[in-house]
Design an enzyme around this catalytic site. Structure first.
Site, mmCIF file in Angstrom:
data_model
loop_
_atom_site.group_PDB
_atom_site.id
_atom_site.type_symbol
_atom_site.label_atom_id
_atom_site.label_comp_id
_atom_site.label_asym_id
_atom_site.label_seq_id
_atom_site.Cartn_x
_atom_site.Cartn_y
_atom_site.Cartn_z
ATOM 1 N N LYS A 96 3.195 -0.339 2.423
ATOM 2 C CA LYS A 96 2.849 -0.928 1.134
ATOM 3 C C LYS A 96 2.363 0.166 0.184
ATOM 4 O O LYS A 96 1.750 1.144 0.604
ATOM 5 C CB LYS A 96 1.742 -1.973 1.300
ATOM 6 C CG LYS A 96 2.169 -3.228 2.033
ATOM 7 C CD LYS A 96 1.201 -4.385 1.768
ATOM 8 C CE LYS A 96 -0.231 -4.037 2.008
ATOM 9 N NZ LYS A 96 -1.139 -5.187 1.764
ATOM 10 N N HIS A 98 0.241 -0.649 -2.189
ATOM 11 C CA HIS A 98 -1.004 -1.177 -2.717
ATOM 12 C C HIS A 98 -1.868 -1.669 -1.554
ATOM 13 O O HIS A 98 -1.451 -1.630 -0.394
ATOM 14 C CB HIS A 98 -0.735 -2.324 -3.700
ATOM 15 C CG HIS A 98 0.047 -3.452 -3.093
ATOM 16 N ND1 HIS A 98 1.411 -3.408 -2.922
ATOM 17 C CD2 HIS A 98 -0.356 -4.651 -2.592
ATOM 18 C CE1 HIS A 98 1.828 -4.531 -2.359
ATOM 19 N NE2 HIS A 98 0.779 -5.298 -2.147
#
Length: 511
Positions: A96, A98
């Protein structure tokens, strides 16, 4: 709960999770059988039964965590986790950008033992990658289980590369036997798949290294593990003289002939900013190279006189000039970049490089511009690059090759790391990122700290079946460019000779 394996196999066939025909696998291999086990979660009863079979296979092993290889095996791992009260961790397929940016999600402690679950094993790469990710966060991985083993060497390869023992619920041979005995497939289909398994197994399972009784040649050694075991492994090779005759493009014809005449497959990349220094290198090294590659936009004192002088040197020493412009814009701009502007590439270059990232319009414009010019010019299409982190992948390379083949009057070959079209002997494959290893070493080495990755001449030519190696700073920045050129020339030609020798014989049973 009692679950019969034969019933599972028949059900998988009936729902279309097992198909027979001609299919291209992730590896690029053509297969007569395909397993689409992603259908399993669409049938809850089947998912429960498959999960129970997997559990019966692993319940005696030692582990405290489960991890399903994303994504097909994740529902199986989740079902086992719920039904048998075993903790589950989730390994992401991609990191990811984030949040916590974790590759492995879950509540676990370092040194806990995690068992990996996958649906199918072919080469074992998915299990190896998942095991590495789990180990990177402190988990131990000793075992993995798969619903189906395609029996193409994946279990052995996984054990060898990652020390993970792979257990399987079904083998592909069991699948074939059950389907054949139940009238789902005939004897011919069964035999076809069995032959495919045996042949493709040797492509996946690496050979044991064997350095005994090597064949000593003048400038290299052939080890026993390098010798082809059967015709399917045998390298193909055509002499430069023959390739000159079968080439469609006039520049390719000339290049193969001068390579053969001069016994050199070395391209010098003149990565310097002084026109005088380029001319000095060209005159000094010209007798030993087949191509001189320029980047005219880095030359501080470029002039018409410079390219006229360079053209005279090229004609005197019989080498060709490649301008590495990497044309990649829309057609109208490419036409001007090639024929006009300060550099007027059309007036002096024998070949140029081009991308297809903007689509075929780039090559359309370049082909038209070459036709309007006064001299022949060939284009080398960029199919692969030697820089670390390049976005060019297998799919792009195949697309580039497909587009390039539409332009036989323009495209003369490729810039690549591996031979692009194995049977297109009239096309030239140039490979950058080549460097001689340190004295006393036969291995490659890291790049230059700016993204460039290097290989040895033997790896670039003999192993990857490229025709011409491109060397820049290894020669240009040397205290003795001529001496280094002769070393590279000798190493690259020896690699081509070894490639030719490996195409001429097959190992006996002892190999």
């Amino acid at each position: 709960m009692s679950v019969r394996g034969d019933d599972i196999i028949r059900t998988l066939f009936d729902i279309g999770a097992v198909k027979f025909g001609s299919f291209t696998l992730k590896s690029g291999i053509q297969s007569p059988i395909y397993f689409d086990l992603r259908l399993i979660p669409s049938y809850p009863d089947l998912l429960r039964n498959v999960s129970e079979l997997v559990w019966q296979k692993i319940k005696e092993l030692q582990f405290t965590q489960l991890c399903g290889v994303p994504y097909t095996a994740l529902p199986i791992a989740t079902t086992i986790s719920i039904n048998h009260d075993v903790a589950l961790v989730i390994k992401r397929k991609e990191e990811k950008s984030h949040g916590l940016k974790k590759m492995v999600e879950g509540d676990f402690k370092a040194d806990e033992v995690c068992l990996v679950i996958d649906d199918v094993i072919t080469s074992g790469s998915s299990i190896v990658e998942t095991s590495k990710a789990l180990r990177d966060v402190g988990l131990k991985v000793n075992d993995a289980v798969v619903l189906l083993d395609r029996q193409q060497g994946g279990r052995e390869a996984t054990k060898r590369s990652s020390s993970v023992e792979v257990h399987c619920v079904f083998s592909i041979i069991e699948f074939l036997d059950v389907l054949n005995s139940n009238g789902k497939i005939n004897d011919d289909v069964k035999q076809q798949v069995q032959c495919f398994i045996e042949e493709s197994r040797e492509l996946i399972l690496p050979r044991e290294l064997d350095y005994s009784n090597p064949i000593e040649c003048d400038d290299y050694v052939i080890y026993r593990h390098e010798i082809p075991r059967n015709p399917k492994e045998q390298k193909r090779f055509l002499s430069l003289g023959v390739r000159s005759q079968c080439a469609d493009h006039p520049i390719s014809k000339r290049l193969f002939k001068l390579m053969d005449d001069k016994r050199t497959n070395l391209c010098l990349s003149a990565d310097v900013s002084s026109s005088q220094r380029i001319l000095e290198l060209a005159d000094m090294l010209g007798p030993h190279i087949c191509i001189l590659k320029t980047h005219v936009d880095i030359i501080d004192d470029f002039s018409d006189g410079f390219v006229k002088h360079l053209r005279l040197i090229a004609d005197r020493h019989n080498f060709m000039i490649l301008e590495d412009r990497k044309f990649a814009d829309i057609g109208a701009i490419v036409s001007h970049q090639y024929a006009n502007g300060l550099h007027k590439i059309a007036s002096w270059a024998d070949m140029v490089t081009g991308h297809v990232v903007a689509g075929p319009g780039t090559l359309d414009a370049l082909e038209a511009a070459v036709k309007r010019g006064d001299r022949d010019c060939g284009c080398l299409v960029v199919a692969e690059m030697s820089s670390e982190g390049s976005f060019i992948d297998r799919t792009f390379s195949q697309s580039a090759a497909s587009i390039a083949q539409r332009y036989p009057h323009l495209v003369m070959g490729f810039i690549t790391q591996h031979r692009v079209l194995p049977h297109a002997w009239g096309l030239v494959n140039l490979t950058p990122g080549v460097k001689l290893p340190p004295e006393g070493s036969n291995n490659g080495f890291p790049g230059d700290g700016l993204g460039q990755c290097y290989r040895t001449p033997m790896s670039a030519v003999c192993d990857s079946e490229n025709d011409v190696i491109v060397v820049g700073r290894g020669i240009c920045k040397s205290a003795d460019p001529l001496s280094e050129t002769l070393k590279y020339k000798k190493a690259a030609w020896a690699a081509m000779d070894k490639w030719q020798r490996l195409s001429s014989f097959i190992a006996g049973p002892c190999c």
